[in-house]
Write a protein that holds these residues in place. Structure first.
Motif, PDB file in Angstrom:
ATOM      1  N   ARG A 153      19.136  13.972 -61.281  1.00 19.17           N
ATOM      2  CA  ARG A 153      18.982  15.091 -60.052  1.00 19.17           C
ATOM      3  C   ARG A 153      19.991  14.534 -58.819  1.00 19.17           C
ATOM      4  O   ARG A 153      20.724  15.538 -57.943  1.00 19.17           O
ATOM      5  CB  ARG A 153      17.823  15.186 -59.575  1.00 19.17           C
ATOM      6  N   SER A 154      20.393  13.372 -58.795  1.00 21.32           N
ATOM      7  CA  SER A 154      20.385  12.762 -57.625  1.00 21.32           C
ATOM      8  C   SER A 154      22.077  12.736 -58.405  1.00 21.32           C
ATOM      9  O   SER A 154      23.174  13.420 -57.162  1.00 21.32           O
ATOM     10  CB  SER A 154      20.508  11.678 -56.910  1.00 21.32           C
ATOM     11  N   PHE A 155      22.591  12.674 -59.299  1.00 21.59           N
ATOM     12  CA  PHE A 155      23.706  12.768 -59.107  1.00 21.59           C
ATOM     13  C   PHE A 155      24.430  14.258 -59.918  1.00 21.59           C
ATOM     14  O   PHE A 155      25.535  14.993 -59.561  1.00 21.59           O
ATOM     15  CB  PHE A 155      24.638  12.002 -61.089  1.00 21.59           C
ATOM     16  N   ILE A 175      18.394  21.147 -59.732  1.00 22.03           N
ATOM     17  CA  ILE A 175      17.248  20.435 -58.490  1.00 22.03           C
ATOM     18  C   ILE A 175      16.511  21.893 -58.782  1.00 22.03           C
ATOM     19  O   ILE A 175      17.638  23.460 -58.103  1.00 22.03           O
ATOM     20  CB  ILE A 175      17.106  20.173 -57.171  1.00 22.03           C
ATOM     21  N   ALA A 176      14.859  22.527 -58.369  1.00 24.08           N
ATOM     22  CA  ALA A 176      14.371  23.254 -59.065  1.00 24.08           C
ATOM     23  C   ALA A 176      14.237  24.367 -57.663  1.00 24.08           C
ATOM     24  O   ALA A 176      14.607  23.660 -56.589  1.00 24.08           O
ATOM     25  CB  ALA A 176      13.144  23.079 -59.235  1.00 24.08           C
ATOM     26  N   GLY A 177      15.045  25.756 -57.222  1.00 23.30           N
ATOM     27  CA  GLY A 177      15.390  26.250 -56.730  1.00 23.30           C
ATOM     28  C   GLY A 177      16.637  26.117 -55.635  1.00 23.30           C
ATOM     29  O   GLY A 177      16.981  26.695 -55.212  1.00 23.30           O
ATOM     30  N   VAL A 178      17.675  25.269 -56.342  1.00 29.85           N
ATOM     31  CA  VAL A 178      19.047  24.957 -55.727  1.00 29.85           C
ATOM     32  C   VAL A 178      19.771  25.992 -56.932  1.00 29.85           C
ATOM     33  O   VAL A 178      20.033  26.259 -57.208  1.00 29.85           O
ATOM     34  CB  VAL A 178      19.294  23.974 -55.577  1.00 29.85           C
ATOM     35  N   ARG A 179      21.298  26.871 -56.161  1.00 29.68           N
ATOM     36  CA  ARG A 179      21.823  27.571 -56.357  1.00 29.68           C
ATOM     37  C   ARG A 179      23.261  27.128 -56.269  1.00 29.68           C
ATOM     38  O   ARG A 179      23.286  26.726 -54.801  1.00 29.68           O
ATOM     39  CB  ARG A 179      21.469  29.060 -56.216  1.00 29.68           C
TER      40      ARG A 179
END
Length: 91
Positions: free
Chosen positions: A70-72, A77-81
């Motif tokens: 998720r950091s790379f 990430i859920a909810g990120v567009r």
């Protein structure tokens, strides 16, 4: 009075190195916690079998891997567009 110099902008290599360092530290901590929970569970609940240790260490390593992923790749990430900006017009 002496003034402090303005902070230098971080290079992309430094940012990637910091992310790798955080991922490695997270892997060590979460795997260690999983290992210790596995040892306690093995001694108390499972009559000193080895599989709880391996299972909980694997859970810790998997959680660290997911956090590092998720950091790379923030698109995971859920909810990120992620929206691309249109190219700038040249004059």
């Amino acid at each position: 009075m002496s003034s402090t110099p303005p902070p230098k902008p971080s290079s992309s290599e430094d940012i990637v190195a910091q992310k790798y360092d955080r991922c490695l530290a997270d892997l060590l901590v979460k795997s260690g916690i999983g290992f210790s929970i596995g040892v306690v569970a093995s001694v108390i609940l499972f009559r000193r079998r080895a599989w709880p240790i391996a299972l909980s260490t694997g859970f810790g390593a998997g959680a660290a891997y997911a956090d590092c992923d998720r950091s790379f790749n923030p698109a995971r990430i859920a909810g990120v567009r992620v929206v691309e900006h249109p190219p700038a017009e040249s004059k």
